[in-house]
Design an enzyme around this catalytic site. Sequence first.
Site, PDB file in Angstrom:
ATOM      1  N   CYS A 130     -83.486 -56.347  47.498  1.00  0.00           N
ATOM      2  CA  CYS A 130     -84.090 -56.389  48.728  1.00  0.00           C
ATOM      3  C   CYS A 130     -83.153 -55.747  49.781  1.00  0.00           C
ATOM      4  O   CYS A 130     -82.318 -56.844  50.370  1.00  0.00           O
ATOM      5  CB  CYS A 130     -84.797 -57.494  49.108  1.00  0.00           C
ATOM      6  N   CYS A 133     -83.352 -57.983  53.214  1.00  0.00           N
ATOM      7  CA  CYS A 133     -82.908 -59.327  53.027  1.00  0.00           C
ATOM      8  C   CYS A 133     -81.455 -59.498  52.810  1.00  0.00           C
ATOM      9  O   CYS A 133     -80.834 -60.572  53.312  1.00  0.00           O
ATOM     10  CB  CYS A 133     -83.670 -60.081  51.903  1.00  0.00           C
TER      11      CYS A 133
END
Length: 174
Positions: A130, A133
Site C-alpha cells: 500500500c 500507507c
Amino acid sequence: MSFEALKERLPDYAKDLRLNLSSLASDITLNEQQLAGTFVATAIASRNEEVTKAIIAEFSEKLSPEALNAAKAAAAIMGMNNIYYRFTHIMGGDYTQMPAKLRMSVIARPGVDKVDFELWSLAVSAINGCEMCVKSHEHAVREGGLTSEQVQTSVRIAATVHGIAVALQAEPVA
C-alpha cells in the site's frame, strides 16, 4: 518450530534469505523492542503459520505483553487499512473524499511508543504493497526521530520475512 529450525528448513536456493535472517535478527540499527516487534508484525503479515510461530517464539520474550499485542495489532489493522487505502488510492475520485468509517482506534492508542507502532505498521504496509500507507507511516516515523537507515532496516526485515514465507510455501513439511 524454533527459529533455528526455521532457518534449517529453508532450501539451498533460499540460502541468501537464511543469511539475511541471521544478520537482521542481531541488527543494532533498531532498539530491541523495534526489532522484535518488526519481526513479529511482519511474520503475521506473511500469512505463513510456520514462519509466524517460529518468529513469535523467538521474539516474544523480548517484548512486553503490551508490545507483543501492539505488534499483532499493527499486522491486523494494516491488514484492513492497506486494502482500504490501496483501493481509494487506485480509484481516486470521490473515494478519496469519503470518510473510511472503519474503526482504527488502536493507531491512536497502541499501548507502546507511537513511533514503534508506526514502524511496525510501515513494515507491514510494505509487505501488503500500500503506497499511501507506506508513505504515511514513513513520514510519521521520520517525524518521530527515526533515521532512513532505521526505516530501511524495518523494510529489510519485512522483505526477508516475506521471502522466507514464500520459499517455505514451495517446500513440503517433512
